[in-house]
Write an enzyme that holds these catalytic residues in place. Structure first.
Site, PDB file in Angstrom:
ATOM      1  N   LYS A 108     -55.286   5.111 -78.918  1.00  6.78           N
ATOM      2  CA  LYS A 108     -56.302   6.032 -79.422  1.00  6.78           C
ATOM      3  C   LYS A 108     -57.103   5.407 -80.547  1.00  6.78           C
ATOM      4  O   LYS A 108     -56.562   4.680 -81.379  1.00  6.78           O
ATOM      5  CB  LYS A 108     -55.643   7.332 -79.883  1.00  6.78           C
ATOM      6  N   ASP A 135     -62.052  12.816 -73.239  1.00  7.78           N
ATOM      7  CA  ASP A 135     -61.528  13.802 -74.171  1.00  7.78           C
ATOM      8  C   ASP A 135     -61.858  15.206 -73.662  1.00  7.78           C
ATOM      9  O   ASP A 135     -62.835  15.818 -74.069  1.00  7.78           O
ATOM     10  CB  ASP A 135     -62.126  13.564 -75.555  1.00  7.78           C
ATOM     11  N   CYS A 165     -65.806  38.844-106.947  1.00  9.95           N
ATOM     12  CA  CYS A 165     -65.706  40.154-107.594  1.00  9.95           C
ATOM     13  C   CYS A 165     -64.892  40.130-108.876  1.00  9.95           C
ATOM     14  O   CYS A 165     -64.837  41.122-109.598  1.00  9.95           O
ATOM     15  CB  CYS A 165     -65.111  41.175-106.633  1.00  9.95           C
ATOM     16  N   TYR A 174     -58.076  10.717 -62.085  1.00 12.00           N
ATOM     17  CA  TYR A 174     -57.509   9.403 -62.382  1.00 12.00           C
ATOM     18  C   TYR A 174     -56.055   9.189 -61.951  1.00 12.00           C
ATOM     19  O   TYR A 174     -55.456   8.179 -62.300  1.00 12.00           O
ATOM     20  CB  TYR A 174     -57.645   9.101 -63.871  1.00 12.00           C
ATOM     21  N   GLU A 185     -58.537   2.233 -68.520  1.00 16.42           N
ATOM     22  CA  GLU A 185     -59.447   3.338 -68.232  1.00 16.42           C
ATOM     23  C   GLU A 185     -59.865   4.024 -69.520  1.00 16.42           C
ATOM     24  O   GLU A 185     -59.111   4.037 -70.488  1.00 16.42           O
ATOM     25  CB  GLU A 185     -58.732   4.347 -67.312  1.00 16.42           C
ATOM     26  N   CYS A 226     -61.224  36.082-108.499  1.00 18.84           N
ATOM     27  CA  CYS A 226     -62.100  35.979-107.337  1.00 18.84           C
ATOM     28  C   CYS A 226     -63.519  35.617-107.775  1.00 18.84           C
ATOM     29  O   CYS A 226     -64.098  36.298-108.617  1.00 18.84           O
ATOM     30  CB  CYS A 226     -62.116  37.311-106.587  1.00 18.84           C
ATOM     31  N   CYS A 239     -64.870  43.898-102.966  1.00 15.52           N
ATOM     32  CA  CYS A 239     -65.298  42.503-103.026  1.00 15.52           C
ATOM     33  C   CYS A 239     -66.404  42.332-101.970  1.00 15.52           C
ATOM     34  O   CYS A 239     -66.132  42.441-100.777  1.00 15.52           O
ATOM     35  CB  CYS A 239     -64.082  41.630-102.722  1.00 15.52           C
ATOM     36  N   CYS A 274     -58.036  37.251-102.568  1.00 16.36           N
ATOM     37  CA  CYS A 274     -58.514  38.311-103.433  1.00 16.36           C
ATOM     38  C   CYS A 274     -58.012  39.627-102.855  1.00 16.36           C
ATOM     39  O   CYS A 274     -58.316  39.959-101.715  1.00 16.36           O
ATOM     40  CB  CYS A 274     -60.040  38.297-103.475  1.00 16.36           C
ATOM     41  N   LYS A 281     -60.247   7.073 -71.897  1.00 19.93           N
ATOM     42  CA  LYS A 281     -59.490   8.310 -72.039  1.00 19.93           C
ATOM     43  C   LYS A 281     -60.477   9.421 -72.347  1.00 19.93           C
ATOM     44  O   LYS A 281     -60.888   9.614 -73.491  1.00 19.93           O
ATOM     45  CB  LYS A 281     -58.475   8.154 -73.175  1.00 19.93           C
TER      46      LYS A 281
HETATM   47 ZN    ZN Z   1     -63.003  39.364-104.497  1.00 21.55          ZN
END
Ligand code: ZN
Length: 681
Positions: free
Chosen positions: A326, A132, A423, A239, A128, A420, A444, A438, A130
């Site tokens: 699978k 999802d 900033c 099923y 069968e 970062c 920021c 950060c 499968k």
């Molecule tokens: Zn930042």
């Protein structure tokens, strides 16, 4: 893994169990997986192998033994804003197990060899597709759908009958010669067409699209509002039939009968006489699946004769007479051109790979996630490398492997930033956390904007505006701190692109309305790292006010069961920042609620009474509890000798009813409860 010390094995087992439990939660409850099924299965396999090698570390709670649970009861975490609606749960009459699965043909042969050894005869199999989607168990009584329950933890699941009744292919009543009572299991799934439409709609209203049709299906099935479920275009395929004394000798016969009663079954199933034929079926569908209008992720192989099924029996987790093969996720090889480092709402840095565009599963992939620095180190990735990209459960594909044989001489080791990119603040990384972030949350730009988006979101302040509006307001310099929202003027709003009187007035009215949002949501809206919706609610209830939370020291916080070190540190750090404290004062002046409202006492009618509330009511369950409390009653979560009443709505918990009956506790309906407290005419 050949040589691993005992202590290393124990550590790795711990790690894998935690990881897998976390992924189970993301998958089953939040419907937002962060890794592909394939990777998940690999982790599970590794864990099973370690547990086999080191049986002293085996545990009945290990995810290799326990199936994942989809029961919509959320612990809290960063994803707390997505805390799902709670359904009544119902215990399965027969446990709902999951199937064993494999990606290997060799293991499939072993599966069939084991079966041959037990039954000593030529075996026929039902092959069968499968589907999802998300598993469902329907019970029909006297030809009518009695209830529909999700798989849950395998023992009990969420009762989603009302939602399932909106799916057109599922009949309310059957026709023909059906048994008095039986269960039939199957999959609720979302065809691609409905999935694409849904995601297009979500993107239009700035909501996060679903990662895949399966998550869309299970997320839709768990919606509170059945009419919304009806609009999602779900479908169903059944099923597996179960019941007492069913008149069938084979599985395929039972499914054909189900079809004749009007139940939806797959047209693509096939009974074959050997494992070679099973393999041809797999070969065919590994190609043909690409043109199916719905998602499948493999093939299910079942022993067709029911007496043989019974003879083969079950392991703790799955039947011995069935397995799933699978399909491996599609992957493609391409070159890594560069890496961007993106800043998220809470400042977390995510490395994103820019790739030489490559076609994969129907789309062209240009970017892929690299998750964090550990992941990059693990892959030993260099800029210029040829890498494999895979599409798993996510929208953004990921890099799973570097093709070392193709590494160019000039490939460059990437430099994970120390500062970062947005900033310039120095990045930090907390003990035990995978992500760098950060810390400069108040200066920021990306973080500030996303902080506003979080603040206005529906589960927080519920202010009618979207990301685009926040961008404009920020870019014009009207908003820097949360409190600035409450001093916006109509004149300012009218300077935004396309804004008219009406839109400006709507936003102002919405801001006004947000002043009455209860304290727990205001607290959540502040966007403190690691304080999700449920944590905010819990802390608000415990402390009663922002001042009390602010005054709490670390020890006080970690003494609370639900608060771990990470959350405690985060709260302390947030309140230690004078900018945040100043914001609290400004928002307080703007009229926001910073104290928990006590449930208003209406009467003492129920004083001394202890109530347990279970099931689905005409209003959310919390409102029923508030009603009881407002009349002086107490509510608890489990039935005991002290319980005065069990208030039962539709589909109440079977265990609770049983216990109440045993103890002689009075069971009353919503109407009866209302009659108790409402003055009679
Ligand atoms: Zn930042």
């Amino acid at each position: 893994m050949s040589k691993i010390t005992k202590s290393a094995a124990r550590e790795r087992i711990e790690f894998l169990r935690n990881e897998i439990n976390g992924h189970n939660y993301n998958y089953y409850v939040l419907n937002a997986p962060v890794i592909s099924d394939f990777e998940f299965d690999l982790m599970l396999q590794e864990l099973a192998a370690l547990e086999k090698k080191f049986p002293e570390f085996a545990s009945p709670d290990s995810p290799t033994v326990k199936v994942g649970s989809d029961i919509a009861k959320a612990p809290d975490g960063e994803a707390g804003e997505r805390r799902p609606f709670e359904f009544a749960t119902r215990t399965h009459r027969y446990p709902m197990l999951s199937l064993g699965n494999t990606y290997s043909r060799e293991e499939l042969s072993e599966f069939s060899d084991r079966i041959s050894r037990t039954i000593q005869e030529e075996c026929s199999y039902s092959c069968e597709l499968k589907f999802d989607g998300t598993a469902i168990c329907l019970t029909y009584r006297k030809g009518s759908l009695a209830y529909a329950v999700t798989r849950g933890d395998g023992v009990k699941g969420d009762d989603v009958t009302a939602n399932v009744l909106t799916i057109p292919s599922i009949p309310r009543t059957l026709h023909g010669d059906y048994p008095e009572e039986f269960e039939i299991r199957g999959e609720i799934y979302m065809p691609f067409e409905a999935f694409n439409r849904l995601n297009a709609e979500r993107e239009e209203i700035d909501e996060r699209p679903f990662a895949n049709p399966r998550n869309a299906a299970s997320g839709s099935l768990k919606l509170q509002d059945s009419s919304e479920v009806a609009s999602r275009g779900l479908a169903c395929v059944l099923y597996h039939m179960l019941g007492e004394n069913l008149p069938f000798t084979t599985h395929s016969e039972a499914i054909a009968a189900a079809k004749s009663w009007g139940l939806p079954v797959s047209e693509h199933s096939k009974v074959v006489g050997s494992i070679e034929e099973v393999n041809s079926y797999i070969d065919y569908w590994d190609q043909a699946r690409r043109s199916l209008p719905f998602p499948i992720d493999g093939i299910v192989i079942k022993v067709n004769r029911l007496d043989w099924q019974r003879k083969l029996g079950f392991t703790a987790k799955s039947p011995r007479w069935a397995t799933a093969y699978k399909f491996k996720p599609d992957r493609a090889l391409t070159q890594l051109l560069s890496i961007d480092y993106q800043v998220g709402r809470t400042g977390a840095i995510t490395p994103v790979a820019n790739l030489d565009p490559v076609p994969l599963s129907g789309t062209v992939v240009k970017r892929a996630s690299l998750h964090n620095k550990d992941q990059m180190d693990l892959l030993d990735i260099r800029i210029g490398d040829y890498v494999y990209v895979e599409k798993g459960g996510e929208i953004i594909p990921k890099i799973t492997e570097v093709e070392l044989s193709k590494r160019p001489a000039h490939a460059v080791v990437p430099d994970f930033p120390r500062y970062c990119p947005d900033c310039g603040a120095e990045l930090v990384r907390d003990e035990g956390q995978a992500k760098h972030y950060c810390p400069n949350s108040n200066a920021c730009p990306v973080q500030i904007k996303s902080g506003f988006v979080h603040f206005i979101s529906r589960k927080a302040m519920d202010i009618l505006a979207g990301e685009a509006t926040i961008d404009q307001l920020y870019d014009k310099g009207y908003i820097r701190h949360l409190s600035d929202l409450y001093s916006l003027t109509k004149e300012q709003l009218l300077t935004l692109d396309g804004w008219k009187d009406r839109s400006a007035e709507n936003l102002l009215a919405s801001l006004e309305k947000s002043r009455s949002v209860p304290f727990n949501r205001v607290f959540y809206a502040l966007g403190i790292r690691h304080v999700g919706e449920a944590s905010a609610k819990m802390l608000a209830a415990r402390f009663g006010s922002i001042d009390a939370i602010m005054a709490a020291d670390r020890d006080t916080l970690v003494q609370i069961d639900e608060v771990g070190d990470v959350m405690a540190d985060s709260i302390i750090r947030w309140f230690a920042d004078p900018v945040n404290r100043e914001q609290i004062e400004k928002l307080r002046q703007a009229g926001l609620k910073f104290e928990q409202e006590k449930t208003k006492k209406v009467s003492d009618t129920l004083s001394g009474g202890i109530f347990v509330v279970s099931g689905v009511f005409s209003v959310p369950r919390d409102e029923i509890k508030q009603l009881i409390e407002s009349h002086g009653g107490k509510t608890t979560s489990s039935v005991s000798g002290h319980t005065s009443y069990l208030v039962a709505g539709e589909a109440p918990g079977a265990e609770k009813i049983k216990k109440a009956e045993k103890l002689g506790t009075r069971i009353i309906s919503e109407e009866e409860l209302r009659a108790l407290v409402e003055p009679k005419e």
